[in-house]
Design a protein around this motif. Structure first.
Motif, PDB file in Angstrom:
ATOM      1  N   ASP A 230      13.475   5.795 -13.985  1.00 46.08           N
ATOM      2  CA  ASP A 230      13.975   6.060 -12.638  1.00 46.08           C
ATOM      3  C   ASP A 230      15.438   6.462 -12.658  1.00 46.08           C
ATOM      4  O   ASP A 230      15.848   7.366 -11.925  1.00 46.08           O
ATOM      5  CB  ASP A 230      13.787   4.838 -11.735  1.00 46.08           C
ATOM      6  CG  ASP A 230      12.332   4.622 -11.360  1.00 46.08           C
ATOM      7  OD1 ASP A 230      11.555   5.597 -11.428  1.00 46.08           O
ATOM      8  OD2 ASP A 230      11.977   3.480 -11.006  1.00 46.08           O
ATOM      9  N   SER A 231      16.234   5.806 -13.485  1.00 47.47           N
ATOM     10  CA  SER A 231      17.659   6.133 -13.535  1.00 47.47           C
ATOM     11  C   SER A 231      17.875   7.531 -14.118  1.00 47.47           C
ATOM     12  O   SER A 231      18.784   8.250 -13.710  1.00 47.47           O
ATOM     13  CB  SER A 231      18.445   5.088 -14.336  1.00 47.47           C
ATOM     14  OG  SER A 231      18.064   5.107 -15.690  1.00 47.47           O
ATOM     15  N   ASP A 232      17.022   7.940 -15.074  1.00 49.02           N
ATOM     16  CA  ASP A 232      17.115   9.296 -15.622  1.00 49.02           C
ATOM     17  C   ASP A 232      16.834  10.329 -14.537  1.00 49.02           C
ATOM     18  O   ASP A 232      17.529  11.334 -14.426  1.00 49.02           O
ATOM     19  CB  ASP A 232      16.130   9.496 -16.784  1.00 49.02           C
ATOM     20  CG  ASP A 232      16.547   8.777 -18.045  1.00 49.02           C
ATOM     21  OD1 ASP A 232      17.728   8.361 -18.125  1.00 49.02           O
ATOM     22  OD2 ASP A 232      15.698   8.627 -18.940  1.00 49.02           O
ATOM     23  N   GLU A 233      15.804  10.072 -13.740  1.00 49.13           N
ATOM     24  CA  GLU A 233      15.470  10.988 -12.650  1.00 49.13           C
ATOM     25  C   GLU A 233      16.586  11.042 -11.616  1.00 49.13           C
ATOM     26  O   GLU A 233      16.922  12.101 -11.109  1.00 49.13           O
ATOM     27  CB  GLU A 233      14.159  10.572 -11.988  1.00 49.13           C
ATOM     28  CG  GLU A 233      12.944  10.891 -12.828  1.00 49.13           C
ATOM     29  CD  GLU A 233      11.650  10.545 -12.121  1.00 49.13           C
ATOM     30  OE1 GLU A 233      11.608  10.656 -10.875  1.00 49.13           O
ATOM     31  OE2 GLU A 233      10.694  10.174 -12.819  1.00 49.13           O
ATOM     32  N   ASP A 234      17.170   9.882 -11.314  1.00 43.35           N
ATOM     33  CA  ASP A 234      18.279   9.841 -10.358  1.00 43.35           C
ATOM     34  C   ASP A 234      19.474  10.640 -10.870  1.00 43.35           C
ATOM     35  O   ASP A 234      20.121  11.366 -10.111  1.00 43.35           O
ATOM     36  CB  ASP A 234      18.700   8.394 -10.081  1.00 43.35           C
ATOM     37  CG  ASP A 234      17.644   7.622  -9.297  1.00 43.35           C
ATOM     38  OD1 ASP A 234      16.783   8.276  -8.657  1.00 43.35           O
ATOM     39  OD2 ASP A 234      17.673   6.376  -9.339  1.00 43.35           O
ATOM     40  N   GLU A 235      19.744  10.514 -12.159  1.00 47.82           N
ATOM     41  CA  GLU A 235      20.859  11.262 -12.753  1.00 47.82           C
ATOM     42  C   GLU A 235      20.599  12.764 -12.700  1.00 47.82           C
ATOM     43  O   GLU A 235      21.507  13.551 -12.406  1.00 47.82           O
ATOM     44  CB  GLU A 235      21.078  10.835 -14.209  1.00 47.82           C
ATOM     45  CG  GLU A 235      21.677   9.453 -14.359  1.00 47.82           C
ATOM     46  CD  GLU A 235      21.745   9.006 -15.815  1.00 47.82           C
ATOM     47  OE1 GLU A 235      21.690   9.878 -16.712  1.00 47.82           O
ATOM     48  OE2 GLU A 235      21.855   7.799 -16.045  1.00 47.82           O
ATOM     49  N   MET A 236      19.360  13.150 -12.967  1.00 49.27           N
ATOM     50  CA  MET A 236      19.016  14.571 -12.916  1.00 49.27           C
ATOM     51  C   MET A 236      19.160  15.117 -11.495  1.00 49.27           C
ATOM     52  O   MET A 236      19.678  16.213 -11.285  1.00 49.27           O
ATOM     53  CB  MET A 236      17.603  14.799 -13.437  1.00 49.27           C
ATOM     54  CG  MET A 236      17.492  14.682 -14.937  1.00 49.27           C
ATOM     55  SD  MET A 236      15.805  14.754 -15.604  1.00 49.27           S
ATOM     56  CE  MET A 236      15.080  16.117 -14.751  1.00 49.27           C
ATOM     57  N   ARG A 237      18.710  14.352 -10.513  1.00 51.24           N
ATOM     58  CA  ARG A 237      18.842  14.785  -9.112  1.00 51.24           C
ATOM     59  C   ARG A 237      20.301  14.920  -8.721  1.00 51.24           C
ATOM     60  O   ARG A 237      20.695  15.880  -8.055  1.00 51.24           O
ATOM     61  CB  ARG A 237      18.136  13.797  -8.195  1.00 51.24           C
ATOM     62  CG  ARG A 237      16.651  13.944  -8.178  1.00 51.24           C
ATOM     63  CD  ARG A 237      16.015  13.131  -7.054  1.00 51.24           C
ATOM     64  NE  ARG A 237      14.615  12.977  -7.328  1.00 51.24           N
ATOM     65  CZ  ARG A 237      14.012  11.833  -7.628  1.00 51.24           C
ATOM     66  NH1 ARG A 237      14.701  10.703  -7.658  1.00 51.24           N
ATOM     67  NH2 ARG A 237      12.730  11.794  -7.876  1.00 51.24           N
ATOM     68  N   ALA A 238      21.124  13.949  -9.126  1.00 51.20           N
ATOM     69  CA  ALA A 238      22.547  13.987  -8.805  1.00 51.20           C
ATOM     70  C   ALA A 238      23.214  15.200  -9.458  1.00 51.20           C
ATOM     71  O   ALA A 238      24.049  15.870  -8.829  1.00 51.20           O
ATOM     72  CB  ALA A 238      23.221  12.704  -9.258  1.00 51.20           C
ATOM     73  N   ALA A 239      22.852  15.481 -10.694  1.00 55.00           N
ATOM     74  CA  ALA A 239      23.434  16.632 -11.394  1.00 55.00           C
ATOM     75  C   ALA A 239      23.032  17.927 -10.694  1.00 55.00           C
ATOM     76  O   ALA A 239      23.839  18.851 -10.559  1.00 55.00           O
ATOM     77  CB  ALA A 239      22.988  16.644 -12.847  1.00 55.00           C
ATOM     78  N   ARG A 240      21.776  18.008 -10.238  1.00 57.54           N
ATOM     79  CA  ARG A 240      21.300  19.200  -9.533  1.00 57.54           C
ATOM     80  C   ARG A 240      22.059  19.399  -8.223  1.00 57.54           C
ATOM     81  O   ARG A 240      22.414  20.515  -7.869  1.00 57.54           O
ATOM     82  CB  ARG A 240      19.806  19.068  -9.256  1.00 57.54           C
ATOM     83  CG  ARG A 240      19.043  20.255  -9.772  1.00 57.54           C
ATOM     84  CD  ARG A 240      17.563  20.160  -9.516  1.00 57.54           C
ATOM     85  NE  ARG A 240      16.966  19.266 -10.495  1.00 57.54           N
ATOM     86  CZ  ARG A 240      16.038  18.362 -10.230  1.00 57.54           C
ATOM     87  NH1 ARG A 240      15.571  18.225  -9.011  1.00 57.54           N
ATOM     88  NH2 ARG A 240      15.562  17.591 -11.163  1.00 57.54           N
ATOM     89  N   ARG A 241      22.296  18.310  -7.499  1.00 57.22           N
ATOM     90  CA  ARG A 241      23.015  18.414  -6.224  1.00 57.22           C
ATOM     91  C   ARG A 241      24.465  18.836  -6.444  1.00 57.22           C
ATOM     92  O   ARG A 241      25.039  19.545  -5.633  1.00 57.22           O
ATOM     93  CB  ARG A 241      22.966  17.086  -5.475  1.00 57.22           C
ATOM     94  CG  ARG A 241      21.661  16.830  -4.758  1.00 57.22           C
ATOM     95  CD  ARG A 241      21.770  15.654  -3.816  1.00 57.22           C
ATOM     96  NE  ARG A 241      22.123  14.424  -4.501  1.00 57.22           N
ATOM     97  CZ  ARG A 241      21.252  13.528  -4.992  1.00 57.22           C
ATOM     98  NH1 ARG A 241      19.969  13.754  -4.869  1.00 57.22           N
ATOM     99  NH2 ARG A 241      21.662  12.443  -5.600  1.00 57.22           N
TER     100      ARG A 241
END
Length: 108
Positions: A3-14
């Motif tokens: 979950d934290s990996d996905e959150d980091e990826m979303r944050a990087a995309r934003r």
């Protein structure tokens, strides 16, 4: 952890800055203008008649079985199955491709 990996990826995309030309209000109309261009005209000069297997699979793979790669038999001879000029014209007509601009005229 997943979950934290996905959150980091979303944050990087934003946080990633999207260039102005790639924003939907600019990109969509530009792509619609281009869709009627024949890709054979757009990519003229980049057409390869053949490819070497070593360029696709790497020199190590080619070296491991060089004789098999160099051998030409009926399955490697596609001359009889080439697309005819009439088939090319029919395809272009069916796709609605615009006629290429005159030489020296830039596409808009």
């Amino acid at each position: 952890r997943e979950d934290s990996d996905e959150d980091e990826m979303r944050a990087a995309r934003r946080a990633k800055k999207v260039p102005n030309w790639a924003r939907s209000h600019n990109l969509g109309p530009s792509l619609r203008l281009q869709e009627a261009y024949d890709p054979d005209w757009v990519f003229a000069g980049f057409c390869m008649q053949t490819c070497t297997l070593s360029s696709v699979f790497g020199p190590e793979a080619a070296a491991s079985d060089r004789k098999a790669w160099e051998r030409r038999n009926s399955s490697g001879d596609w001359h009889a199955d080439r697309v005819s000029e009439q088939e090319v014209l029919d395809y272009r007509r069916a796709m609605g491709y615009a006629v290429a601009p005159a030489p020296g005229v830039k596409a808009s």
